[in-house]
Design an enzyme around this catalytic site. Structure first.
Site, PDB file in Angstrom:
ATOM      1  N   HIS A  80      45.431  38.695  36.927  1.00  0.00           N
ATOM      2  CA  HIS A  80      45.658  40.129  36.679  1.00  0.00           C
ATOM      3  C   HIS A  80      47.119  40.516  36.924  1.00  0.00           C
ATOM      4  CE1 HIS A  80      41.304  41.204  36.400  1.00  0.00           C
ATOM      5  NE2 HIS A  80      41.173  40.164  37.195  1.00  0.00           N
ATOM      6  N   ASN A 153      35.864  45.066  36.056  1.00  0.00           N
ATOM      7  CA  ASN A 153      36.387  44.576  34.776  1.00  0.00           C
ATOM      8  C   ASN A 153      35.815  45.404  33.629  1.00  0.00           C
ATOM      9  OD1 ASN A 153      37.983  42.476  35.722  1.00  0.00           O
ATOM     10  ND2 ASN A 153      36.382  40.928  35.506  1.00  0.00           N
ATOM     11  N   HIS A 344      40.951  45.719  46.977  1.00  0.00           N
ATOM     12  CA  HIS A 344      40.117  44.778  47.733  1.00  0.00           C
ATOM     13  C   HIS A 344      38.661  45.258  47.671  1.00  0.00           C
ATOM     14  CE1 HIS A 344      38.466  42.224  50.646  1.00  0.00           C
ATOM     15  NE2 HIS A 344      39.029  42.664  51.747  1.00  0.00           N
TER      16      HIS A 344
HETATM   17 FE1  HDE Z   1      39.523  39.178  41.205  1.00  0.00          FE
HETATM   18  N1  HDE Z   1      41.279  38.724  42.143  1.00  0.00           N
HETATM   19  N2  HDE Z   1      38.682  37.494  41.912  1.00  0.00           N
HETATM   20  N3  HDE Z   1      37.814  39.536  40.122  1.00  0.00           N
HETATM   21  N4  HDE Z   1      40.340  40.826  40.428  1.00  0.00           N
HETATM   22  C1  HDE Z   1      42.401  39.456  42.112  1.00  0.00           C
HETATM   23  O1  HDE Z   1      43.706  40.028  43.972  1.00  0.00           O
HETATM   24  C2  HDE Z   1      39.197  36.731  42.900  1.00  0.00           C
HETATM   25  C3  HDE Z   1      36.682  38.793  40.147  1.00  0.00           C
HETATM   26  C4  HDE Z   1      39.734  41.763  39.645  1.00  0.00           C
HETATM   27  O2  HDE Z   1      44.847  45.560  39.520  1.00  0.00           O
HETATM   28  C5  HDE Z   1      43.430  38.974  43.080  1.00  0.00           C
HETATM   29  O3  HDE Z   1      45.339  41.524  44.442  1.00  0.00           O
HETATM   30  C6  HDE Z   1      38.249  35.711  43.295  1.00  0.00           C
HETATM   31  C7  HDE Z   1      35.591  39.499  39.537  1.00  0.00           C
HETATM   32  C8  HDE Z   1      40.681  42.785  39.255  1.00  0.00           C
HETATM   33  O4  HDE Z   1      45.575  44.720  41.402  1.00  0.00           O
HETATM   34  C9  HDE Z   1      42.733  37.832  43.799  1.00  0.00           C
HETATM   35  C10 HDE Z   1      37.159  35.888  42.490  1.00  0.00           C
HETATM   36  C11 HDE Z   1      36.113  40.701  39.134  1.00  0.00           C
HETATM   37  C12 HDE Z   1      41.872  42.413  39.862  1.00  0.00           C
HETATM   38  C13 HDE Z   1      41.398  37.779  43.096  1.00  0.00           C
HETATM   39  C14 HDE Z   1      37.437  37.009  41.625  1.00  0.00           C
HETATM   40  C15 HDE Z   1      37.500  40.704  39.510  1.00  0.00           C
HETATM   41  C16 HDE Z   1      41.640  41.192  40.577  1.00  0.00           C
HETATM   42  C17 HDE Z   1      44.775  38.667  42.459  1.00  0.00           C
HETATM   43  C18 HDE Z   1      35.876  35.082  42.463  1.00  0.00           C
HETATM   44  C19 HDE Z   1      35.407  41.832  38.409  1.00  0.00           C
HETATM   45  C20 HDE Z   1      43.214  43.118  39.738  1.00  0.00           C
HETATM   46  C21 HDE Z   1      45.717  39.750  42.931  1.00  0.00           C
HETATM   47  C22 HDE Z   1      35.233  34.998  43.729  1.00  0.00           C
HETATM   48  C23 HDE Z   1      34.330  42.425  39.186  1.00  0.00           C
HETATM   49  C24 HDE Z   1      43.387  44.188  40.759  1.00  0.00           C
HETATM   50  C25 HDE Z   1      44.943  40.557  43.844  1.00  0.00           C
HETATM   51  C26 HDE Z   1      44.712  44.886  40.544  1.00  0.00           C
HETATM   52  C27 HDE Z   1      42.597  40.535  41.335  1.00  0.00           C
HETATM   53  C28 HDE Z   1      40.456  36.892  43.441  1.00  0.00           C
HETATM   54  C29 HDE Z   1      36.524  37.449  40.644  1.00  0.00           C
HETATM   55  C30 HDE Z   1      38.356  41.810  39.223  1.00  0.00           C
HETATM   56  C31 HDE Z   1      43.450  36.513  43.849  1.00  0.00           C
HETATM   57  C32 HDE Z   1      38.484  34.671  44.358  1.00  0.00           C
HETATM   58  C33 HDE Z   1      34.139  39.025  39.386  1.00  0.00           C
HETATM   59  C34 HDE Z   1      40.427  43.995  38.380  1.00  0.00           C
HETATM   60  O5  HDE Z   1      42.535  38.129  45.134  1.00  0.00           O
END
Ligand code: HDE
Length: 710
Positions: A80, A153, A344
């Site tokens: 993202h 999402n 978060h």
């Molecule tokens: Fe994320 N995801 N994600 N994700 N995610 C990040 O956090 C992660 C997942 C989503 O505009 C990171 O600050 C893991 C699902 C959005 O700043 C990180 C897993 C969904 C955003 C991270 C998932 C999301 C992130 C990268 C599986 C939809 C952007 C930078 C366990 C429900 C937020 C940050 C923004 C961002 C990890 C799965 C949505 C690395 C480990 C499912 C919208 O922490």
């Protein structure tokens, strides 16, 4: 930076060394200073030993400036990274006290500030907006009980069921490590190798290959919380809840050909669209909705609510609208806000709780961890965009990199008898977050529930629920993505996997790839609903011309009255009318009146607009015809099924564009509006506005397809 500098007016615009070039500089009345507040008297030259001599290490002004510059970049988000954001407000429609005690959902009079960041997932921070990808939809509610982040999402399911697979998923989709290609694209071997070996990704792949993954605008896509969460009311009663955002403007998409072209013509397409809409006062609006399932029903519910690869069809549990979010302010500074915002899923408020979805549980570790590295330490909550607002804030966390707060007193622990004012935990029954009590028993295992192994019933439901046009797009998307894959057995394995979804889908994709398939497997898991119309973008589309961009092509000699009529009517309908001239500056109407050009033709493309209009005026039409870009603009709009308006005198341009073949053939082409005879009337423009409101003239496609297959 310098309020102090304000008072220090430079007496003269002349440089201290008398360099006459300084005379052309603008004197703002503010004086530049170093980070230590020392006024800078020369921001043009570094300190040298004589004008042609070496630069001196002593130049603390140069070194401070360059050092700060060298450290301007922070690590981009690992996923993202490319995002755009806006401030706004949220208000519930009615009290949700029956379901949740969350304070911001109790009273329609309570308005809560929000900050929303939309993003793509795979690309780097500088990648193009219109890549085929999932879009992030992250909302920070600054509630009076603390921040609640809904980090969702634009697709309601996910590729994987367990957090332990996330690094593998992301490594597979990111540029391949040996040569660093391709950027922001899943159309390559490693992604499809991984996906084809992971049947649980099939449902999400169907969504990712659908038009959902190429939205027309961030303002025109849905948002989903994906996981099930819990609502807990004041009596401790629990409902499982799925969160939804529905855009007021409806859900609309680009065509794949358009999306690819826009990546080059305007890589900031979605960012610009969001920014410009808010600047113009066309505030994006989203309705907040929930699907509620009483905790007592979860056990016997036909869908496993802990499985993030499954959705709950709206036909089974309707989405109840509970509030409205309006995005009404652009960020002031991209880095300070959009880049530094830290979401978060673990930022919860009382009344909302987690479920045991193993993907959600894994996320709870990741987001805090990632902010520590990305934002340089544990004090990222002090960055203004991340600070809680309107709620008490005090704790005993201390120190660390970049601590801004100057904590008072000697007590940084609890309990304490040395400081009566030191914060203590919230007394029982007086609010405070209390995790919902839930019995947990079992052996420690690395395992999944049996129901998680149904990978295809909802992928098939999604396919069955699509309109024929959407099915065509899905087939073409698989054909494109797998067509880029160079390893034959990966293509074969993926298409064989699709046989579990639908035999026709797999056959059509295999034909595009030149693969041979065996018979599809017979057994298919059943879905509790046969089709879910809500899964189709074209089922019941919201139609509106509001904020749609219309290009009006003009050259010298344009009929000024017709142009004015068009512009006024379009703007009255809420559309954005832009004058695209054969050159920049001004164009003269037939009467000699000057018209300001918004965009010179060579700087734009039809793909950046939703529709095109060509007013009349003999000289102007001839000039447009003499410029091949005009006919190309119209032809491309036509191919992309966009609305086209041509005044009676301008139909020759339609002929040049291949839209019509001879006089009198214009009337029955879907989405092409030409006055029956004579000049433009308000009725003609109204017909054009109705075409724009429908987003695309899909009937034109059917007509072309029928003609081709006849
Ligand atoms: Fe994320 N995801 N994600 N994700 N995610 C990040 O956090 C992660 C997942 C989503 O505009 C990171 O600050 C893991 C699902 C959005 O700043 C990180 C897993 C969904 C955003 C991270 C998932 C999301 C992130 C990268 C599986 C939809 C952007 C930078 C366990 C429900 C937020 C940050 C923004 C961002 C990890 C799965 C949505 C690395 C480990 C499912 C919208 O922490």
């Amino acid at each position: 930076m310098s309020t102090r500098g304000k008072k220090q007016h430079l007496p003269s615009a002349k440089r201290p060394d008398g360099d006459p070039r300084r005379d052309g500089f603008i004197e703002s009345g503010e004086v530049l200073t170093t980070n230590q507040g020392v006024a800078i008297s020369d921001n043009q030259n570094s300190l040298k030993a004589a004008p042609r001599g070496p630069t001196l290490l002593e130049d603390f002004i140069l070194r401070e400036k360059i050092t700060h510059f060298d450290h301007e970049r922070i690590p981009e988000r690992v996923v993202h990274a490319r995002g755009s954001a806006a401030h706004g407000v949220f208000r519930p429609y009615a009290s949700m006290a029956e379901y949740t005690k969350a304070g911001f959902l109790q009273d329609p009079a309570i308005e809560t500030e929000v900050f929303v960041r939309f993003s793509t997932v795979a690309g780097g921070a500088g990648s193009a907006d219109t890549a085929r990808d999932v879009r992030g939809f992250a909302v920070k509610f600054y509630t009076a009980e603390g921040n609640f982040d809904l980090v969702g999402n634009n697709i309601p399911v996910f590729f994987i069921q367990d957090a332990i697979k996330f690094p593998d998923l992301i490594h597979s989709v990111k540029p391949e490590p040996h040569h660093g290609m391709p950027q922001a694209a899943s159309a390559h071997d490693t992604f499809w190798d991984f996906a084809s070996l992971l049947p649980e990704s099939t449902h999400m792949l169907m969504w990712a290959m659908s038009d959902r993954a190429i939205p027309r605008s961030y303002r025109m896509m849905e948002g989903f919380g994906v996981h099930s969460f819990k609502f807990v009311n004041a009596e401790g009663k629990v409902h499982f809840v799925k969160f939804h955002w529905k855009p007021k403007l409806g859900t609309h998409s680009l065509l794949w050909d358009e999306a690819q072209q826009i990546s080059g013509k305007d890589p900031d397409f979605h960012r610009r669209d969001l920014w410009e809409a808010i600047e113009a006062g066309a505030y994006p609006e989203f309705e907040f909705g929930v699907q509620l399932i009483p905790a007592a029903d979860v056990q016997g519910f036909p869908i496993d609510l802990l499985d993030p690869t499954k959705l709950v069809p709206e036909e089974l549990v309707p989405v109840t609208p509970i509030g409205r979010m309006v995005l009404n302010r652009n960020p002031t500074n991209f880095f300070a806000e959009t880049e530094q915002v830290a979401f978060h899923p673990g930022h919860l408020v009382p009344g909302i709780d987690f479920t045991n979805d193993p993907l959600l549980q894994g996320r709870l570790h990741s987001y805090l961890d990632t902010q520590l590295i990305r934002l340089g330490g544990p004090n990222f909550h002090e960055i203004p965009v991340n600070q809680p607002r309107g709620c008490p804030f005090r704790n005993l966390q201390r120190d660390g990199y970049m601590r801004q707060r100057v904590d008072q007193g000697r007590v940084a622990y609890e309990p304490s008898s040395l400081d009566e004012g030191a914060p203590a935990q919230s007394p029982a029954g007086r609010g405070g977050f209390a995790t919902f009590l839930e019995g947990v028993e079992g052996e420690k295992v690395r395992a999944r529930p049996e129901s998680f192994f149904d990978h295809y019933s909802q992928a098939a439901l999604f396919w069955r629920s699509q309109s024929p046009i959407e099915k065509d797009h899905i087939v073409d998307a698989f054909g494109f993505e797998l067509g880029k894959v160079q390893t034959r057995h990966v293509q074969q394995r993926m298409v064989e996997n699709l046989q579990n979804v639908d035999g026709t889908l797999a056959r059509r994709v295999s034909e595009q790839l030149g693969l041979n398939l065996g018979e599809p497997p017979a057994v298919q898991a059943k879905s509790p609903v046969e089709t879910s119309p809500a899964l189709s973008l074209l089922h019941d589309p919201v139609t509106s011309a509001a904020s749609r961009k219309v290009a009006i092509l003009v050259a010298d000699g344009v009929d000024g009255d017709e142009l004015a009529l068009l512009k006024t009517a379009l703007e009255k309908a809420g559309a954005v009318a832009k004058v695209v001239g054969v050159r920049g500056g001004q164009i003269a109407t037939g009467n000699g009146d000057p018209i300001a050009v918004d965009h010179p033709l060579p700087t734009v493309a039809s793909t950046l607009f939703d529709a095109v209009a060509v007013p009349g005026g003999a000289g102007h039409v001839n000039a447009l015809r003499a410029n091949p870009r005009s006919a190309f603009f119209v032809a491309e709009s036509f191919r992309h099924l966009k609305g086209i308006y041509a005044a009676t005198g301008a139909t020759a341009l339609l002929e040049d564009a291949g839209v019509v073949h001879g006089e009198g053939t214009t009337q029955d082409i879907p989405g092409v509006v030409v006055p029956a005879s004579g000049g433009t009337t308000p009725k003609d423009i109204q017909a054009f506005i109705e075409v724009i409101a429908k987003h695309r003239a899909w009937d034109r496609l059917r007509k072309q397809t029928t003609a081709a297959s006849a």
